[in-house]
Design an enzyme around this catalytic site. Structure first.
Site, PDB file in Angstrom:
ATOM      1  N   ASN A 121       0.929  -1.336   0.021  1.00  0.00           N
ATOM      2  CA  ASN A 121       0.046   0.015   0.003  1.00  0.00           C
ATOM      3  C   ASN A 121       0.988   1.198  -0.127  1.00  0.00           C
ATOM      4  O   ASN A 121       1.076   2.033  -1.210  1.00  0.00           O
ATOM      5  CB  ASN A 121      -1.100  -0.025   1.321  1.00  0.00           C
ATOM      6  CG  ASN A 121      -1.916   1.105   1.173  1.00  0.00           C
ATOM      7  OD1 ASN A 121      -1.993   2.133   0.212  1.00  0.00           O
ATOM      8  ND2 ASN A 121      -2.734   1.387   1.973  1.00  0.00           N
ATOM      9  N   ASP A 122       1.377   1.416   1.089  1.00  0.00           N
ATOM     10  CA  ASP A 122       2.364   2.580   1.155  1.00  0.00           C
ATOM     11  C   ASP A 122       3.466   2.976   0.140  1.00  0.00           C
ATOM     12  O   ASP A 122       3.605   4.056  -0.332  1.00  0.00           O
ATOM     13  CB  ASP A 122       2.954   3.013   2.788  1.00  0.00           C
ATOM     14  CG  ASP A 122       1.984   2.825   3.603  1.00  0.00           C
ATOM     15  OD1 ASP A 122       0.944   3.278   3.571  1.00  0.00           O
ATOM     16  OD2 ASP A 122       2.369   2.221   4.620  1.00  0.00           O
ATOM     17  N   VAL A 123       3.782   1.948  -0.209  1.00  0.00           N
ATOM     18  CA  VAL A 123       4.841   1.927  -1.294  1.00  0.00           C
ATOM     19  C   VAL A 123       4.457   2.033  -2.800  1.00  0.00           C
ATOM     20  O   VAL A 123       5.354   2.385  -3.636  1.00  0.00           O
ATOM     21  CB  VAL A 123       5.909   0.618  -1.303  1.00  0.00           C
ATOM     22  CG1 VAL A 123       6.470   0.590   0.041  1.00  0.00           C
ATOM     23  CG2 VAL A 123       5.187  -0.510  -1.526  1.00  0.00           C
TER      24      VAL A 123
END
Length: 505
Positions: free
Chosen positions: A432-434
């Site tokens: 998600n974050d990456v």
């Protein structure tokens, strides 16, 4: 310090061989193809160092103090350290055996998803060991050969610790205590016992700098006054600053924290190596400390963070509380395993982006099976690895290597990011974050400035996650979910990939 020439030569040679093994181990661990050999060399080197320390015992003669009474009588005593007896040897071997049993049992039982918190826990033990060694050296300096035993005219004899040894001892207990308490907080955050969001104390930067300055001043003052209140104040303040440094750091930045604490544990071990006059500890600690610091610097560059702010603590914590974390009720498209199988089988190139969700589901083996079937359909398959994917450096690389994914198909962010625009399908599994473009556009986001994989530029994005209700470890919703070229595959990652594999038959 006095020692036999034969014993000294044997220990020096053995420690040199151990040091070479450690250096070759680090070199081997730099590549997946040689990582197993690197691990074996590290184990051999550590075995040599431990056995050498156990079988060689150096008699130490305390230097006479230059203190005399008016008659000229020297008021100092010489007390050689006794030889290691069998009872002590058995106690040491029992401790080594207990530790080996615990370590082997833990390593065999631990899941890859829990590896980051296990590493943090082990770092805490290294830090605590450094504190205990420093405390032992302080309470009984004569046994370590770091003091002159002085007999005054009136009163009891006392040991005067050498000034250089006091510096080593003060730095060792300080770094060790910081490593211990900081690693405990990192473990609690990684293990889910504490929330991943930053805990921002009022005036934390002033408080942290004040405590660090006080520790450094006390270490300097310790060279003049070796009283217990100075030593234990250093220890207490160091335990406190380790806690204060880590709690302001958010979950998205935790991989850098793990790397940073790894470096701290190495420097703590090196400092205690000087106190113990053990060259193997000095070499090992310096290697771990320097390599951990270099890795932390590389990780900071990958996340667009300041290395100095990492050392000070609380980096990436200035974002507003909103920071894009709130979810938005927006339309999105849901797909099935059959849809995903059809789209990928018709593609020329598919880039797979693994994340922590893949690790949780243990989907790496079936993912490799899916890639093999796609290649059988004539599809070119590549894997894109973000430097901080997962919760520790190299997490995804280890998982893919475990599944025997060919090394030439695995690419780092800077090597593959430019290919997404020419890629038919980006297959994101549990990341998600990456992959969140808010890192490039939203200055209020806690991940702003972190380089991310440009998956949204692919013609089609297939995104596997359990539900639309969850967000990444940084607590930020991902705009990619709602784009026209994205198809959400909501399910357990392993089960979804298994269904795709069946549809590719």
């Amino acid at each position: 310090m006095e020692q036999t020439t034969a014993g000294s030569s044997f220990a020096a040679l053995a420690y040199l061989i151990a040091g070479v093994c450690f250096i070759l181990a680090l070199r081997g661990l730099s590549l997946p193809t040689s990582s197993q050999r690197g691990n074996r060399l590290g184990m051999i080197g550590m075995a040599i160092a431990v056995v050498t320390t156990l079988v060689t015992h150096v008699p130490i003669t305390i230097t006479q103090a230059a203190l005399a009474d008016p008659t000229g009588r020297v008021l100092a005593v010489t007390h050689p350290l006794p030889q290691l007896d069998w009872i002590t040897a058995l106690e040491i071997l029992a401790a080594v055996g207990i530790g080996a049993i615990i370590g082997i049992a833990t390593a065999r039982r631990i899941a890859m998803t829990a590896m980051p918190q296990l590493v943090a826990a082990f770092h805490s033990l290294v830090g605590l060991a450094a504190v205990l060694v420093a405390a032992a050296a302080y309470l009984n300096p004569a046994a370590f050969g770091i003091a002159d035993l002085v007999v005054p005219l009136l009163g009891k004899p006392f040991a005067v610790i050498h000034p250089v040894s006091r510096i080593e001892m003060g730095l060792g207990v300080a770094i060790g205590a910081i490593t211990f308490s900081g690693s405990v907080i990192a473990f609690l955050k990684l293990n889910g016992n504490m929330g991943g969001k930053p805990i921002l104390l009022p005036g934390r930067h002033v408080l942290n700098l004040g405590v660090i300055a006080a520790i450094l001043l006390l270490v300097a003052y310790f060279t003049q006054d070796q009283s217990p209140r100075v030593f234990w104040t250093i220890a207490i303040l160091s335990f406190a600053i380790g806690f204060l440094i880590i709690i302001p750091i958010g979950g998205a930045d935790m991989p850098v924290v793990v790397s940073m604490l790894n470096s701290y544990s190495g420097w703590a071990a090196a400092a205690m190596g000087f106190t113990l006059h053990n060259s193997a500890m000095i070499i090992t600690g310096a290697l771990v400390g320097s390599s951990g610091a270099i890795l932390s610097y590389i990780m900071c560059r990958a996340m667009n963070r300041s290395f100095l702010s990492v050392i000070a603590g609380g980096f990436g914590a200035e974002a507003s509380a909103g920071g894009g974390a709130a979810q938005v009720d927006r339309p999105w498209k849901r797909g099935s395993a059959e849809d995903a199988a059809f789209l990928m089988s018709q593609a020329e190139q598919v880039i797979i982006v693994p994340g922590y969700g893949m690790a949780v589901a243990q989907a790496q083996h079936v993912l490799r099976e899916m890639a093999d079937k796609l290649k059988a359909h004539g599809v070119r398959v590549k894997y894109a690895i973000h430097p901080v994917a997962g919760r520790m450096p190299g997490h995804m690389n280890v998982l893919l290597a475990e599944a025997n994914v060919p090394y030439d198909e695995v690419f780092e962010l800077e090597d593959i990011n430019g290919e997404f625009a020419q890629t038919d399908v980006a297959f994101v599994i549990g990341a998600n974050d990456v992959t969140n473009p808010a890192a490039k556009t939203d200055k209020s986001s806690p991940i702003y400035g972190m380089p991310v994989l440009d998956v949204e530029k692919a013609k089609t994005v297939l995104f596997i996650k359990r539900s639309m209700g969850g967000v990444g470890y940084a607590g930020v919703d991902n705009d990619v979910f709602y784009r026209d070229n994205t198809m959400m595959l909501l399910a357990d990652a392993k089960k979804m990939v298994e269904e795709i594999v069946k549809s590719l038959d």
